[in-house]
Design a protein around this motif. Sequence first.
Motif, short mmCIF file in Angstrom:
data_model
loop_
_atom_site.label_atom_id
_atom_site.label_comp_id
_atom_site.label_asym_id
_atom_site.label_seq_id
_atom_site.Cartn_x
_atom_site.Cartn_y
_atom_site.Cartn_z
N ALA A 143 6.97 54.23 36.40
CA ALA A 143 6.89 53.63 37.73
C ALA A 143 5.66 54.14 38.48
CB ALA A 143 8.16 53.95 38.52
N GLY A 144 5.38 55.43 38.33
CA GLY A 144 4.19 56.00 38.98
C GLY A 144 2.90 55.40 38.45
N LEU A 145 2.84 55.16 37.16
CA LEU A 145 1.66 54.54 36.57
C LEU A 145 1.47 53.12 37.10
CD1 LEU A 145 2.11 55.68 32.86
CD2 LEU A 145 0.33 56.46 34.43
N MET A 146 2.56 52.37 37.18
CA MET A 146 2.45 51.00 37.69
C MET A 146 2.08 50.98 39.16
SD MET A 146 5.46 48.94 35.60
CE MET A 146 6.81 50.12 35.88
N ARG A 147 2.66 51.88 39.94
CA ARG A 147 2.29 51.96 41.37
C ARG A 147 0.81 52.30 41.53
NH1 ARG A 147 7.33 54.95 42.86
NH2 ARG A 147 8.62 53.57 44.12
N ILE A 163 0.10 39.65 45.19
CA ILE A 163 1.32 40.44 45.04
C ILE A 163 1.49 40.85 43.58
CG2 ILE A 163 3.85 40.32 45.13
CD1 ILE A 163 3.59 38.51 47.57
N PHE A 164 1.86 42.10 43.39
CA PHE A 164 2.08 42.61 42.03
C PHE A 164 3.53 42.38 41.63
CE2 PHE A 164 -1.81 44.76 43.15
CZ PHE A 164 -2.47 44.88 41.94
N TYR A 165 3.72 41.93 40.41
CA TYR A 165 5.06 41.71 39.90
C TYR A 165 5.15 42.15 38.44
CZ TYR A 165 3.08 37.37 37.91
OH TYR A 165 2.31 36.45 37.22
N ILE A 166 6.40 42.37 38.02
CA ILE A 166 6.67 42.91 36.68
C ILE A 166 7.37 41.85 35.83
CG2 ILE A 166 7.95 44.63 35.35
CD1 ILE A 166 5.72 45.89 36.83
N GLN A 167 6.95 41.75 34.59
CA GLN A 167 7.70 41.02 33.59
C GLN A 167 8.04 41.99 32.47
OE1 GLN A 167 5.29 37.47 32.65
NE2 GLN A 167 6.73 36.29 33.88
N VAL A 168 9.29 41.96 32.02
CA VAL A 168 9.75 42.86 30.95
C VAL A 168 10.14 42.02 29.76
CG1 VAL A 168 11.36 44.68 30.31
CG2 VAL A 168 10.57 44.50 32.68
N LEU A 169 9.63 42.38 28.60
CA LEU A 169 9.92 41.66 27.37
C LEU A 169 10.53 42.61 26.34
CD1 LEU A 169 6.83 40.70 28.48
CD2 LEU A 169 7.31 38.90 26.83
N GLU A 218 9.00 41.26 41.73
CA GLU A 218 8.00 41.96 42.53
C GLU A 218 8.12 43.47 42.30
OE1 GLU A 218 6.64 42.40 47.22
OE2 GLU A 218 7.86 40.68 46.58
N LEU A 219 7.00 44.11 42.11
CA LEU A 219 6.97 45.53 41.72
C LEU A 219 7.82 46.38 42.65
CD1 LEU A 219 5.92 47.93 40.08
CD2 LEU A 219 3.88 47.94 41.55
N ASN A 220 7.62 46.26 43.95
CA ASN A 220 8.37 47.11 44.88
C ASN A 220 9.86 46.82 44.84
OD1 ASN A 220 6.11 48.51 45.79
ND2 ASN A 220 5.65 46.99 47.38
N THR A 221 10.23 45.57 44.62
CA THR A 221 11.65 45.22 44.52
C THR A 221 12.28 45.89 43.32
OG1 THR A 221 11.25 43.07 45.56
CG2 THR A 221 13.28 43.31 44.29
N LEU A 222 11.60 45.82 42.18
CA LEU A 222 12.13 46.45 40.97
C LEU A 222 12.28 47.96 41.16
CD1 LEU A 222 12.91 46.40 37.96
CD2 LEU A 222 10.49 46.69 37.43
N LEU A 223 11.28 48.59 41.73
CA LEU A 223 11.34 50.04 41.89
C LEU A 223 12.40 50.46 42.90
CD1 LEU A 223 7.56 50.99 41.68
CD2 LEU A 223 9.27 50.79 39.87
N ASN A 224 12.63 49.62 43.91
CA ASN A 224 13.70 49.91 44.86
C ASN A 224 15.08 49.75 44.21
OD1 ASN A 224 11.93 50.48 46.95
ND2 ASN A 224 11.94 48.38 47.75
N LEU A 225 15.24 48.74 43.39
CA LEU A 225 16.52 48.49 42.72
C LEU A 225 16.89 49.62 41.75
CD1 LEU A 225 16.26 44.68 41.89
CD2 LEU A 225 17.94 45.74 43.41
N THR A 226 15.90 50.22 41.17
CA THR A 226 16.14 51.22 40.13
C THR A 226 15.98 52.66 40.62
OG1 THR A 226 13.81 51.04 39.45
CG2 THR A 226 15.40 49.64 38.30
N GLU A 227 15.72 52.84 41.89
CA GLU A 227 15.37 54.17 42.42
C GLU A 227 16.45 55.21 42.16
OE1 GLU A 227 13.64 56.26 46.51
OE2 GLU A 227 14.57 54.27 46.58
N LYS A 228 17.70 54.82 42.19
CA LYS A 228 18.78 55.80 42.02
C LYS A 228 18.74 56.48 40.66
CE LYS A 228 22.37 52.63 40.33
NZ LYS A 228 23.74 52.12 40.56
N TYR A 229 18.05 55.89 39.72
CA TYR A 229 17.97 56.47 38.38
C TYR A 229 16.78 57.41 38.21
CZ TYR A 229 21.36 52.88 37.05
OH TYR A 229 22.48 52.09 36.96
N TYR A 230 15.74 57.26 39.04
CA TYR A 230 14.54 58.04 38.79
C TYR A 230 14.07 58.91 39.96
CZ TYR A 230 11.78 54.51 41.37
OH TYR A 230 11.26 53.68 42.33
#
Length: 414
Positions: free
Chosen positions: A299-303, A361-367, A391-403
Amino acid sequence: VVWVSTFDNTPRAMISFRAGLVDFPVVVIVAVVAVYFVSKSFSSADQPSAANSPGPRAASTLQFLIVVNRHGNRGFYDSFPTNPYPINDTKVWPFGAGQLTMKGRDQLYALGAKIRSLYNGFLSDLYFPEDFKAYSTLLDRTLQSGLMFLAGLFPPKGFEVWNESLLWQPIPLYPCDLDRTRMVSSVISKVECPKYNLAQNESLNKFLEVYGPNATALLNSMEPYTGLAVEPQSLVSQTIAVWDTLACIDSEGLALPPWTKSFYPEPMEDLAVKLYKAFTIGSDDMIRYLQGELFKEMAGLMRSKANNTLSPDRRMYYYSGHDHTLMGLLGILNQGDAGINIVSTSSALIFELHKDNQTNIFYIQVLYIDGHSPDLEPTLLSFPGCNSGCELNTLLNLTEKYYNITDYAAECQD
């Protein structure tokens, strides 16, 4: 109860979604890869004919790439008495228990070549350390897998060719100490992360309450063929041993005994999937302490890439890991363990960071690439709370409790 992981080598089954000081081992493995390539006698004819063509995933919006894979096929650990291919049979398992097989080597080379074909044009034909960095956990099979992947991803071109008879070049593979796959072994987690150990025991006890009778009945019905007497205190490890042995044999393309057709892959696979989830990612705490730190780095690298602060400003990072590596990351993306099955050997998760050309806007696709699929074609994944282009920030907010971990060692002891 002591739970010791041998599940990491399970090569069968797939995934579904709802919608190191390590200079010495690295040098040793590099030598092994070099010998392998000499023996394979790769020539320029073996390289893709469309080497200079843009890959289908090399879109104009693509900014950054992270690839995480499981190692290739390996020999099993524990087994059963009547196994027709015992691990000490060097004609079948020349490298021994837990070691990458010849097919495993081929799998990772093919995966590296596949990533090259998908992202050619975005990735330079040439390897430069300021463009690319690779990591691996410190086990033989992941180090070897990583080096085979790199051989497929960066075959030497032009000035990189130092030996016309050996189209291979040495690319550094650094230690990854944030992949906490070690925690699945209760012997280790008891000391290094008691919090994971406690959560794992709770998860496995729930599994045994619900599915223990099924596992006992299945192993009892297999005993005349396996020669393995069921021991209640060892039910988890025995179930893993039988499943893992059959899966390793099958993945290597070896003939299974006729009696296995009544048990493998089903109904044993369904039970193994449930056990594997309980063993690895049975709760949020397990997911957090298994791969939360690794995802935090990603996440830090993507940010940093999105903020234009990544230095060096690389295009790709690569991690060679385990099924537990991918399971933990998939657990993070899936907001729990829903929809996840056992990860096949040589499978990969791909994180693409894109920038919308109009909105910036930056966004993530996962394959996901199933390592046992014939064409290694990636599948676009979606997960709760986000579309496939999240959207990058949305994904990182959704997953924050894990990291959102600040002190792993201290938190693990609480």
